[in-house]
Scaffold this motif. Structure first.
Motif, PDB file in Angstrom:
ATOM      1  N   GLU A  70      -5.340  -3.787 -10.254  1.00 16.45           N
ATOM      2  CA  GLU A  70      -6.398  -2.711 -10.199  1.00 16.45           C
ATOM      3  C   GLU A  70      -6.669  -2.185  -8.856  1.00 16.45           C
ATOM      4  O   GLU A  70      -7.916  -1.680  -8.260  1.00 16.45           O
ATOM      5  CB  GLU A  70      -7.685  -3.389 -10.634  1.00 16.45           C
ATOM      6  N   THR A  90      -7.300 -13.747   3.522  1.00 17.08           N
ATOM      7  CA  THR A  90      -8.315 -12.541   3.653  1.00 17.08           C
ATOM      8  C   THR A  90      -9.496 -13.279   4.430  1.00 17.08           C
ATOM      9  O   THR A  90     -10.191 -12.542   5.296  1.00 17.08           O
ATOM     10  CB  THR A  90      -8.758 -12.208   2.108  1.00 17.08           C
ATOM     11  N   LYS A 115      -6.831  -3.673  -5.805  1.00 14.98           N
ATOM     12  CA  LYS A 115      -7.791  -4.412  -4.790  1.00 14.98           C
ATOM     13  C   LYS A 115      -6.731  -4.791  -3.718  1.00 14.98           C
ATOM     14  O   LYS A 115      -5.658  -5.315  -4.019  1.00 14.98           O
ATOM     15  CB  LYS A 115      -8.570  -5.516  -5.689  1.00 14.98           C
ATOM     16  N   TRP A 166      -2.178  -5.944   4.956  1.00 13.82           N
ATOM     17  CA  TRP A 166      -2.984  -5.757   3.533  1.00 13.82           C
ATOM     18  C   TRP A 166      -1.862  -5.605   2.135  1.00 13.82           C
ATOM     19  O   TRP A 166      -1.069  -4.757   2.625  1.00 13.82           O
ATOM     20  CB  TRP A 166      -3.782  -4.610   3.806  1.00 13.82           C
ATOM     21  N   THR A 176       0.776  -1.069  -0.028  1.00 11.02           N
ATOM     22  CA  THR A 176      -0.125  -0.044  -0.013  1.00 11.02           C
ATOM     23  C   THR A 176       0.889   1.256  -0.075  1.00 11.02           C
ATOM     24  O   THR A 176       2.077   1.190   0.238  1.00 11.02           O
ATOM     25  CB  THR A 176      -0.897  -0.059   1.200  1.00 11.02           C
ATOM     26  N   VAL A 217      -1.680  -5.427  -2.090  1.00  9.47           N
ATOM     27  CA  VAL A 217      -2.632  -4.754  -3.255  1.00  9.47           C
ATOM     28  C   VAL A 217      -2.308  -5.723  -4.376  1.00  9.47           C
ATOM     29  O   VAL A 217      -0.970  -6.141  -4.688  1.00  9.47           O
ATOM     30  CB  VAL A 217      -1.832  -3.507  -3.586  1.00  9.47           C
ATOM     31  N   LYS A 218      -3.344  -6.046  -4.935  1.00 13.93           N
ATOM     32  CA  LYS A 218      -3.353  -6.949  -6.280  1.00 13.93           C
ATOM     33  C   LYS A 218      -3.652  -5.891  -7.612  1.00 13.93           C
ATOM     34  O   LYS A 218      -3.623  -4.786  -7.380  1.00 13.93           O
ATOM     35  CB  LYS A 218      -4.250  -8.010  -5.889  1.00 13.93           C
TER      36      LYS A 218
END
Length: 675
Positions: free
Chosen positions: A378, A409, A380, A373, A346, A375-376
């Motif tokens: 796009e 997740t 997400k 967290w 992130t 980031v994938k």
């Protein structure tokens, strides 16, 4: 060593074409090898089930078709050249290489099939899938139709079978019902000769003494009974190999004469699969194998989908991309290879330099673990658990990092929900404690502040009625009578509410008690009410049970009072009290704890009864089935009974029909569970 003596010669075994065709179908049904036979016009004569599974071609559609119509990508390839060599009479063998459709790695062999005169009439191609695939253990389930609709002489078909078996890299044996080895292929000879010479005709326990009393021994006898059975993972007793073994009964005129045993070496597959199951702990070993074996690397990258396993150079630039990485992070290999792994973090993590901190930690300590967290594609987000491991060369120089990521997740959401539910539960418990305190306060008010003015109302109303009755009109007298009755009902209600609240108060001390003794005492205390109704009470023997004595006394008193209250006016009141010992597992009325012994206590009367639909409602607070002028009461007595039974870890139920009396059935554990 006489190898020729042990080589398979089917002319000594099969006596008819039907037997050979049955043998061929059984073999093709069991082998994992892909088998295709072409005639001299390059038309497909035979294509077994393994080919269907691997190439997506249906035999019924392919049979008789031109090779290049079914497999257009073969034309002009090395496989095409090898096929032409085989039609010229040359046997062609190849090591591990990519299949012509580039889907997997194969080892293949092309064998010319010749007539007794030496003329090539067909070519048989046998291919073995050596890729790392989870479906390598799949057994070919459907038998193939006849290899070719030819009416050649019996010797040609025997040669055809001979060619199939001796070209296979599986161990293939025929064992008769006497456990004697009657045929085997060349590879089986190679495997078994170190244990015994002159193999044909010997019993299997003479060749392999350790085979008795094993799973393979039992499966052989199952096959002799007509069952087709298999062992998916058979650990060799003499070395570190694992085998997949298929046992297929061989019939002649519906009589089982032998068992065909096909042993497929699955050692590499089993070991590799178990290595992968060690997840992060095995990641270093996987990376080492990746560096030392290009083939294993490709298989790992192709197949592992639950983990994103990638290689980074010393600066954190992505070097490879597997299916797991594509599934978890959304990028295709061409979109991400060559870019920095910081793309998965992130903005806040990059601002705080977290990616480089993890690389530094892995450099210093060998490994860095982290959850957070990520980031994938796009933008997400997903909750990732990563293991970052430093890789060094033989001179201990840092050459890069292995990075294993799991998508957690769903677990993260579940844990957050659990924490939220735990917080809600804590709040509910706090509110419950508050309500309990308020109930205690109400009980105090009811026992003191409410009863004191009520007693004064009763005292002064009684005094007026006694002293001033001559000064009251008839209407006034009636009003005072109603006021006194209302005050009396109010006092009864308060006393019942106090009784209900007290059923949870104080320490519950269970004492082993003779229940009949308490029942007798309650009957004596209620003798005036019983005599007033001319009631007859019948009591059977009642066992000893662990109870809180004063609560059980109140339970019996409330139930007897209920039976007396709701008796018929013109009938003699009869109340029966019976008891029996039952085990929870044998109960048919309700579901009780399986292995606990209970006292089933039944109090039955011949009173007015009630509708069966109310058998649960009557145990609720303030629930009355009749008007207060018909039958006096507050609607709390049976609620107290239910609370007392629950305090004893028991169960109470009611059964009734109008005008047919009521039965109250109580289950109490003979011995209370110890906490």
């Amino acid at each position: 060593m006489n190898t020729n003596k042990n080589t398979l010669d089917l002319r000594n075994i099969f006596l008819s074409i039907d037997q050979i065709e049955h043998f061929i179908e059984t073999f093709l049904d069991a082998t994992d090898d892909m088998v295709v036979v072409f005639d001299t016009d390059l038309r497909i004569m035979v294509l077994n089930k393994s080919c269907e599974n691997n190439f997506g071609v249906v035999n019924a559609e392919a049979k008789g078709k031109y090779l290049f119509d079914i497999f257009p990508y073969v034309q002009g390839s090395q496989s095409h050249m090898d096929l032409l060599k085989a039609f010229r009479g040359e046997t062609v063998s190849n090591g591990s290489r990519k299949s012509v459709d580039n889907k997997f790695y194969v080892q293949n062999k092309l064998i010319p099939l010749k007539t007794s005169g030496g003329e090539v009439y067909a070519v048989m191609a046998i291919a073995k899938d050596v890729s790392f695939e989870n479906n390598t253990n799949t057994v070919i389930n459907n038998a193939k139709k006849k290899i070719a609709e030819q009416d050649d002489v019996l010797i040609d078909k025997k040669k055809f079978v001979d060619s199939i078996l001796n070209a296979s890299v599986d161990v293939i044996m025929l064992i008769n019902s006497e456990r004697e080895l009657i045929a085997l292929n060349k590879f089986a000879t190679h495997i078994l000769e170190p244990f015994s010479t002159d193999l044909l005709g010997k019993k299997m326990e003479e060749i392999l003494p350790h085979i008795k009393n094993t799973e393979a021994w039992d499966k052989f006898y199952e096959a002799l009974s007509g069952k087709k059975v298999a062992i998916k993972e058979y650990k060799s007793l003499v070395n570190e190999k694992y085998w997949e073994i298929n046992f297929s009964p061989i019939k002649n005129n519906q009589v089982i004469e032998a068992v065909m045993v096909i042993c497929h070496d699955v050692t590499d597959v089993i070991k590799t699969k178990r290595d992968l199951e060690n997840s992060n702990t095995a990641s270093n070993k996987i990376i080492e194998e990746l560096r030392s074996s290009e083939d294993r690397y490709h298989r790992m990258v192709e197949e592992v989908q639950d983990y994103a396993i990638i290689l980074l150079d010393a600066n954190g630039v992505i070097q490879n991309w597997n299916k797991g990485a594509e599934r978890i992070k959304g990028y295709k290999a061409g979109e991400i290879i060559g870019k920095s792994f910081t793309a998965f973090y992130t903005d806040e993590d990059r601002k705080n330099n977290l990616p480089m901190q993890l690389l530094d930690m892995a450099k210093k300590e060998g490994k860095a673990l982290h959850e957070g967290w990520r980031v994938k594609k796009e933008g997400k987000l997903f909750w990732g658990s990563i293991s970052l491991t430093a890789l060094h060369d033989n001179e201990n120089k840092l050459i890069g990092f292995s990075k294993v990521t799991r998508d957690l997740t769903l677990q993260k959401i579940a844990n957050d929900n659990q924490q939220k539910q735990a917080y809600i539960l804590i709040e509910k418990n706090r509110m419950l404690e508050k309500l309990n305190k308020e109930l205690q306060s109400f009980a105090y008010v009811a026992s003191h502040d409410l009863q004191e003015p009520l007693r004064k109302i009763q005292f002064f109303s009684n005094l007026i009625v006694q002293k001033e009755t001559e000064h009251l009109s008839d209407t006034g007298k009636d009003h005072f009578r109603r006021m006194q009755e209302a005050a009396k009902r109010m006092q009864t209600l308060i006393e019942d509410l106090l009784s209900f609240s007290r059923t949870n108060d104080g320490e519950k001390i269970f004492v082993k008690t003779d229940l009949k003794k308490i029942v007798d005492e309650v009957i004596y205390e209620m003798r005036e009410a019983i005599n007033e109704k001319s009631a007859k009470i019948i009591i059977s023997d009642i066992m000893e049970v662990e109870v809180v004595p004063f609560q059980f006394r109140q339970l019996i008193q409330n139930l007897l009072s209920n039976s007396l209250k709701f008796s018929k006016q013109d009938d003699t009141v009869v109340i029966k009290i019976t008891a029996e010992e039952v085990i929870g597992a044998e109960s048919v009325d309700i579901t009780l704890k399986h292995d606990i012994k209970y006292c089933k206590l039944t109090i039955a009367d011949n009173g007015i009864g009630f509708e069966e639909q109310y058998n649960q409602r009557i145990f609720e607070l303030f629930q009355r089935l009749h008007g207060k002028h018909e039958y006096k009461g507050t609607g709390i007595g049976l609620a107290i009974c239910k609370k007392i039974v629950e305090n004893h870890n028991g169960f109470i139920m009611a059964k009734s029909e109008p005008a047919s009396g009521a039965s109250f059935v109580i289950y109490l554990p003979l011995i209370q569970p110890r906490t």
